[in-house]
Write an enzyme that holds these catalytic residues in place. Sequence first.
Site, PDB file in Angstrom:
ATOM      1  N   ALA A   1     -29.645  -1.669  47.284  1.00  0.00           N
ATOM      2  CA  ALA A   1     -29.858  -0.330  47.822  1.00  0.00           C
ATOM      3  C   ALA A   1     -31.155  -0.334  48.619  1.00  0.00           C
ATOM      4  CB  ALA A   1     -29.951   0.655  46.670  1.00  0.00           C
TER       5      ALA A   1
ATOM      6  N   GLY B   1     -27.245  -3.262  44.462  1.00  0.00           N
ATOM      7  CA  GLY B   1     -26.107  -2.704  45.201  1.00  0.00           C
ATOM      8  C   GLY B   1     -25.368  -3.769  45.987  1.00  0.00           C
TER       9      GLY B   1
ATOM     10  N   GLU C   1     -32.100  -4.034  39.005  1.00  0.00           N
ATOM     11  CA  GLU C   1     -32.561  -2.642  39.011  1.00  0.00           C
ATOM     12  C   GLU C   1     -33.546  -2.333  37.899  1.00  0.00           C
ATOM     13  OE1 GLU C   1     -29.471  -3.671  39.353  1.00  0.00           O
ATOM     14  OE2 GLU C   1     -28.463  -2.564  40.955  1.00  0.00           O
TER      15      GLU C   1
HETATM   16  N1  COA Z   1     -34.884  -1.950  50.152  1.00  0.00           N
HETATM   17  C1  COA Z   1     -35.797  -1.751  51.133  1.00  0.00           C
HETATM   18  N2  COA Z   1     -36.634  -2.702  51.563  1.00  0.00           N
HETATM   19  C2  COA Z   1     -36.540  -3.903  50.994  1.00  0.00           C
HETATM   20  C3  COA Z   1     -35.624  -4.185  49.963  1.00  0.00           C
HETATM   21  C4  COA Z   1     -34.761  -3.151  49.546  1.00  0.00           C
HETATM   22  N3  COA Z   1     -33.845  -3.335  48.586  1.00  0.00           N
HETATM   23  N4  COA Z   1     -35.782  -5.467  49.566  1.00  0.00           N
HETATM   24  C5  COA Z   1     -36.752  -5.984  50.334  1.00  0.00           C
HETATM   25  N5  COA Z   1     -37.223  -5.033  51.189  1.00  0.00           N
HETATM   26  C6  COA Z   1     -38.264  -5.202  52.212  1.00  0.00           C
HETATM   27  C7  COA Z   1     -39.601  -5.584  51.633  1.00  0.00           C
HETATM   28  O1  COA Z   1     -40.342  -4.438  51.289  1.00  0.00           O
HETATM   29  C8  COA Z   1     -40.230  -6.338  52.780  1.00  0.00           C
HETATM   30  O2  COA Z   1     -40.704  -5.390  53.698  1.00  0.00           O
HETATM   31  P1  COA Z   1     -42.020  -5.679  54.558  1.00  0.00           P
HETATM   32  O3  COA Z   1     -41.753  -6.931  55.322  1.00  0.00           O
HETATM   33  O4  COA Z   1     -42.186  -4.455  55.371  1.00  0.00           O
HETATM   34  O5  COA Z   1     -43.113  -5.844  53.521  1.00  0.00           O
HETATM   35  C9  COA Z   1     -39.042  -7.055  53.430  1.00  0.00           C
HETATM   36  O6  COA Z   1     -37.892  -6.330  52.994  1.00  0.00           O
HETATM   37  C10 COA Z   1     -38.886  -8.508  53.052  1.00  0.00           C
HETATM   38  O7  COA Z   1     -38.907  -8.604  51.622  1.00  0.00           O
HETATM   39  P2  COA Z   1     -39.616  -9.814  50.864  1.00  0.00           P
HETATM   40  O8  COA Z   1     -39.500  -9.543  49.424  1.00  0.00           O
HETATM   41  O9  COA Z   1     -40.968 -10.031  51.451  1.00  0.00           O
HETATM   42  O10 COA Z   1     -38.671 -11.019  51.328  1.00  0.00           O
HETATM   43  P3  COA Z   1     -38.215 -12.301  50.538  1.00  0.00           P
HETATM   44  O11 COA Z   1     -37.392 -13.073  51.489  1.00  0.00           O
HETATM   45  O12 COA Z   1     -39.397 -12.916  49.864  1.00  0.00           O
HETATM   46  O13 COA Z   1     -37.269 -11.769  49.337  1.00  0.00           O
HETATM   47  C11 COA Z   1     -35.484 -10.481  48.341  1.00  0.00           C
HETATM   48  C12 COA Z   1     -36.042 -11.166  49.613  1.00  0.00           C
HETATM   49  C13 COA Z   1     -34.251  -9.734  48.737  1.00  0.00           C
HETATM   50  C14 COA Z   1     -35.146 -11.534  47.277  1.00  0.00           C
HETATM   51  C15 COA Z   1     -36.558  -9.530  47.764  1.00  0.00           C
HETATM   52  O14 COA Z   1     -37.019  -8.692  48.802  1.00  0.00           O
HETATM   53  C16 COA Z   1     -36.071  -8.629  46.668  1.00  0.00           C
HETATM   54  O15 COA Z   1     -35.991  -9.048  45.529  1.00  0.00           O
HETATM   55  N6  COA Z   1     -35.765  -7.358  46.985  1.00  0.00           N
HETATM   56  C17 COA Z   1     -35.410  -6.358  46.035  1.00  0.00           C
HETATM   57  C18 COA Z   1     -34.001  -6.549  45.557  1.00  0.00           C
HETATM   58  C19 COA Z   1     -33.638  -5.454  44.581  1.00  0.00           C
HETATM   59  O16 COA Z   1     -34.348  -5.146  43.656  1.00  0.00           O
HETATM   60  N7  COA Z   1     -32.477  -4.866  44.817  1.00  0.00           N
HETATM   61  C20 COA Z   1     -31.997  -3.838  43.980  1.00  0.00           C
HETATM   62  C21 COA Z   1     -32.360  -2.534  44.529  1.00  0.00           C
HETATM   63  S1  COA Z   1     -31.857  -1.234  43.444  1.00  0.00           S
END
Ligand code: COA
Length: 707
Positions: A68, A107, A130
């Site tokens: 999400a 999501g 989450e």
């Molecule tokens: N929603 C909005 N923004 C998100 C996001 C999300 N679910 N997941 C990552 N981002 C943003 C980060 O804030 C970051 O933004 P910035 O560059 O402005 O700081 C950018 O995306 C890149 O994220 P980053 O974590 O630096 O990249 P990464 O390649 O190291 O890791 C993921 C990628 C997807 C593994 C990691 O971002 C992550 O774990 N995200 C959350 C996943 C999550 O919890 N999903 C469930 C949501 S309910």
Amino acid sequence: MATTPSPQPVTFQRQADVLVVTIDNPPVNALGVDVRRGLVAAIEAAEADGAAAAVLLVGAGRNFIAGADIREFGKPPQQPSLPEVCGRIENCSKPVVAAIHGAALGGGLEIALSAHYRLALPSAKLGLPEVQLGLMPGAGGTQRAPRLIGVKAALDLMLSGRHAGAKEALAIGLVDRLGEGADALAEGLAYAQALAVAKAPVRRTRDASQALADKDAQRAALEAARADTAKKSRGLFSPMKIIEATEAALSQPFDQGMALERKLFLQCVDSPQRAGLIHAFFAEREVLKAPETKAAKPRPIESCGIVGGGTMGAGIAVAMLDAGLPVTMIERDEPSLARGRAHVEKVYDGLIGKGRMTAEAKAAVMARFSGSTAYDALAKVDLVVEAVFEDMAVKKAVFAELDRVCKAGAVLATNTSYLDIDEIAAGTSRPGDVLGLHFFSPANIMKLLEIVVPAKVSADVVATGFELAKKLKKTPVRAGVCDGFIGNRILAVYRQAADHMMEDGASPYQIDKAVRDFGYPMGPFQVSDLAGGDIGWATRKRKAATRDPKARYVQIADRICERGWFGQKTGRGYYLYPEGARTGTPDPEVEAIIDAERRRAGITPRSFTDEEIMRRYMAAMINEGANVVHQRIALRPLDVDVTFLYGYGFPRHRGGPMKYADTVGLPKVLADIREFAKEDPLFWQPSPLLVALVERGADFSSLDQSE
Ligand code: COA
Ligand code: NAD
């Protein structure tokens, strides 16, 4: 990475008889409202396209879908909701295939669970994280995951938030097939086409029953997880909600389970823990964006030097070795060098003892370690960290040597806790190369690294500090030069507040308990016993001459240290540690010392409630945090938050002290400080920043935009 959303985050195009739906919403394909709308449109197009026999979902860029859009939580919901999108995918009359590479999280995995067939590439990371944001899966994850992989495996993913790789996902039944290489489109197309040729049926996870067939075993797994969570989740709100929703997957029809999941999910969204944890998620990414990291390129770091092989020097050496760097350690004489080397080896021997490292692996790591008593051994290193005694004269002598031997362009860093780094830099001919790298003990474990920026340092040296943090897998926070930088400066103030309360009538044991109940793993007196009371004692003695004679000074800690009671390492401090015990028991003799000190100071003890203790403790922390931001020692309030989350055990679900202050309300915090100031106006001086924010009706988070 580009952050401008592409004009159409979801596109679809038929290739032969497969409708290929591509999610392209940089940076991570989060499921913002436009993506959700695009997915619904794509499924409608698939239904309408007579030539489409199957549908393929793929992500553009490095991920399938990261989840999400976290920025939307707490804002008014926009249609269609994610559960609705998942329902539309699942109800599609043509087989839908999800081809997963990179992240399929939250999501993103719920979308994949709603598809009828799943394929994972080697880069795939699947999970329902989450819980780490104070939430629970809210688009069918709690209902579809157990139906597909059983209660135990589903709860394991949902309660830990961990990511499963492709092979594990196949083994537990989360995906149907593994792909090869990195081309999700090609692999997915081949799978979808094969399914179309075979006229494979749609296969809805909502109807899956096999994984839940053995009801007794499923129920037992649920109850085991419930008991375990009750023990371990320490005041967290969402884990029990995850279990409750999963129970519905076991006992109720799918649609009823979905309704319960939605209800519980919304409770989680509304909880302050969700706000705190999401603040922490973004704050730990924002701290990476210091002005210098945008303005300058880091210098290369291929090799490192350490001066001093004591507690910190050895820990820092291990952190660097673990990152694959060669390390040269300098000590003042051969016996000290041997001790320094032994400290490093002890860490690896500990791992060998636990079966987490082989002797060969240790030998390979130690081959990158060398030691010397001559500074010339540092002539070629790219970066040196000094970690000798906390004494200005000793540090200056070390930096004079570094100035003499190190190559031009080498970064010269000090790990000092309190000393003036501008003064250390001024003693060299190259102040532009000198900065502070303040590690925390144990340095190979603790994640925080304060990057302390003296006046004359060049931007690329600061950027190199951030780059080193990344290599060492540390969380960097930019700090300005002052006594104690961000963390220790604030710590000194709330520790005094705790000492005042102890002298006024609260026992150290009550204070520790109140702080633990707030969510810390330990209270301040336990921490003192763990770190060694002698460290704080030495600092107090050093600062005695410059202390304001009008300021309140509690002498209880000095009375305890004078007896040689330094904490765990001496078997007693504030607590007793009989026979090397690691958890202490209250000590009546310490209580007697406190009583005597109260009498000496003419104080009649009064009682405190736990709530009063925390109000004072937090008010002191918040007020000094505000001063630190006001004086630009920290760039933003969120930098203070990350410092406390990563270096001082602040409970993550509260987001950090400044976020917590916003939650309580700044007017209330200021009113508390003014109330306490009636007793001790010198100690309780409201920070000008706090006063200004209250006057204009703003909060700390209004100052959190990136610099
Ligand atoms: N929603 C909005 N923004 C998100 C996001 C999300 N679910 N997941 C990552 N981002 C943003 C980060 O804030 C970051 O933004 P910035 O560059 O402005 O700081 C950018 O995306 C890149 O994220 P980053 O974590 O630096 O990249 P990464 O390649 O190291 O890791 C993921 C990628 C997807 C593994 C990691 O971002 C992550 O774990 N995200 C959350 C996943 C999550 O919890 N999903 C469930 C949501 S309910
Ligand atoms: P320590 O006493 O354990 O180690 C200091 C080491 O430096 C000793 O091994 C000593 O032999 C060596 N040394 C002294 N003078 C030297 C010289 N001229 N040349 C080479 N080696 C020399 O101290 P520590 O706890 O590791 O602290 C080191 C620094 O790190 C201090 O500035 C301290 O403030 C800072 N620091 C300590 C902690 C902590 O928790 N211990 C945390 C953060 C920062």
